[in-house]
Design a protein around this motif. Structure first.
Motif: not given
Length: 377
Positions: A189, A194-196, A198, A303, A308, A327, A372
């Motif tokens: 996160r 990356v800073e996802d 979700d 997530r 992921r 990932h 991706e």
């Protein structure tokens, strides 16, 4: 954590790779709210349901762990093969998703407890998680892997400097990084690049008690979504839990939650109290308190949208070369159940990405940044 360690082992043991783990926390460290795997129960009871990809991961993991727990295996002591009884607050559909487990049976209505409506029993594996995690670490090192302690701020730090930059060594002259695998758990996160958004925590809290006479596990669901579980370990310690609270970051055990857990645990498993007390009177929570070793809490790395498992391409600004980033995070509370299976999938992604990179270099083409890809599980 367990996902990073098993993924690193899978890649290192494949051959042809040198894997470095960069981590801020290691299994040999004191327990921390920043390191979730230490706090896990953990037993292998899959909640994959009809999720085909999750089932594939969980089934492979169980197969690997079942072989590791064989009485003839050197790793038998990491596990306890135990009877597991599951009680449900509703009528579970048949066929049950866990029918493939050893010794699976449906419980007769006469054996249900505490107002539950259905149940099953089967044999599964309970894992002594702190011991198991240190085994994974030593196995990785024994296969030629290396470890560097470091706190990564941005994925580009690894792409451009590799593991050496975190050890204080100058990266100049070092072999370029060919690929990066992100198994950052809840850290995905916040990790730069990356800073996802979700990724979120599902807080868990447990109580570890010393009760070597408990050798079978029990789990019970309630209508409000709460699960109560008893997970004995080979060592004689027993995990009593628990809770699942989304977006709760509180870092230490709450006293009122511990009392609630022990109250529910006693109702599900009165045998937690020694027999000499139960033979004289009705057992109480106060009878368990002298057995408590520690209270713990962890932040399960969940997530939205599920795990992921995919490839993303990043540019190495020094060479203008595209580096594949694999990932593998977002396992929530199922990391131990899915670890070996997800590691195999991450290895597939890695090898497919490196093959595509070699082909692109031969053809003189360049991968587009942050394109991706995923395999069709």
């Amino acid at each position: 954590g367990v996902i990073g360690l098993t993924t690193a082992i899978r890649i290192q043991e494949k051959g042809g790779y040198h894997v470095s783990i960069i981590a801020e926390h290691l299994p040999s460290d004191p327990k921390s709210i920043k390191y979730t795997s230490h706090w896990a129960g953990a037993h292998h009871v899959s909640l994959a349901g009809e999720d085909v990809r999750q089932k594939k991961m969980d089934q492979e993991t169980f197969k690997v762990m079942w072989e590791m727990s064989d009485p003839a295996a050197d790793t038998e002591g990491l596990f306890l093969r135990a009877t597991q009884t599951e009680y449900y607050c509703d009528d579970h559909p048949r066929p049950h998703p866990l029918e493939s487990m050893p010794d699976f049976k449906y419980l007769p209505e006469s054996s249900l407890v505490l107002g539950t409506k259905s149940g099953t029993t089967f044999t599964t594996l309970n894992i002594d998680t702190p011991v198991y995690l240190n085994y994974l670490l030593s196995r990785f090192l024994g296969r030629g892997g290396s470890i560097v302690r470091g706190s990564i701020q941005h994925i580009n730090q690894v792409i451009q400097g590799g593991a050496r930059v975190f050890s204080g060594a100058k990266p100049a002259g070092a072999a370029p990084v060919q690929a990066v695998v992100v198994c950052a758990g809840i850290g995905a996160r916040f990790l730069g690049g990356v800073e996802d958004p979700d990724v979120y925590p599902i807080r868990g809290q447990t109580v570890l008690v010393r009760a070597p006479w408990i050798r079978s596990g029990r789990t019970m669901s309630s209508s409000d979504g709460l699960w109560t579980y008893i997970i004995p370990r080979r060592s004689g310690d027993v995990i009593v839990g628990g809770i699942k609270v989304s977006d709760d970051w509180f870092p230490t055990p709450r006293a009122e939650t511990t009392l609630d857990i022990l109250t529910r645990g006693l109702a599900l498993c009165p045998e937690l109290v020694p027999a000499e007390i139960r033979d004289k009177r009705e057992p109480a929570v106060d009878d368990i308190l002298p057995l408590v070793i520690e209270e713990g809490c962890g932040l399960r790395p969940a997530r939205k949208g599920g795990i992921r498992l995919e490839t993303e391409w990043f540019a190495d600004q020094r060479s203008n070369h595209q580096v594949p980033v694999i990932h593998n995070y977002g396992h929530g509370g199922a990391g131990f159940q899915s670890s070996w299976g997800s590691a195999s999938m991450a290895l597939e992604l890695l090898e497919a990405a490196l093959a595509a990179d070699r082909k692109a270099n031969l053809m003189g083409t360049v991968k587009s940044t942050r394109d991706e890809e995923s395999l069709g599980w």
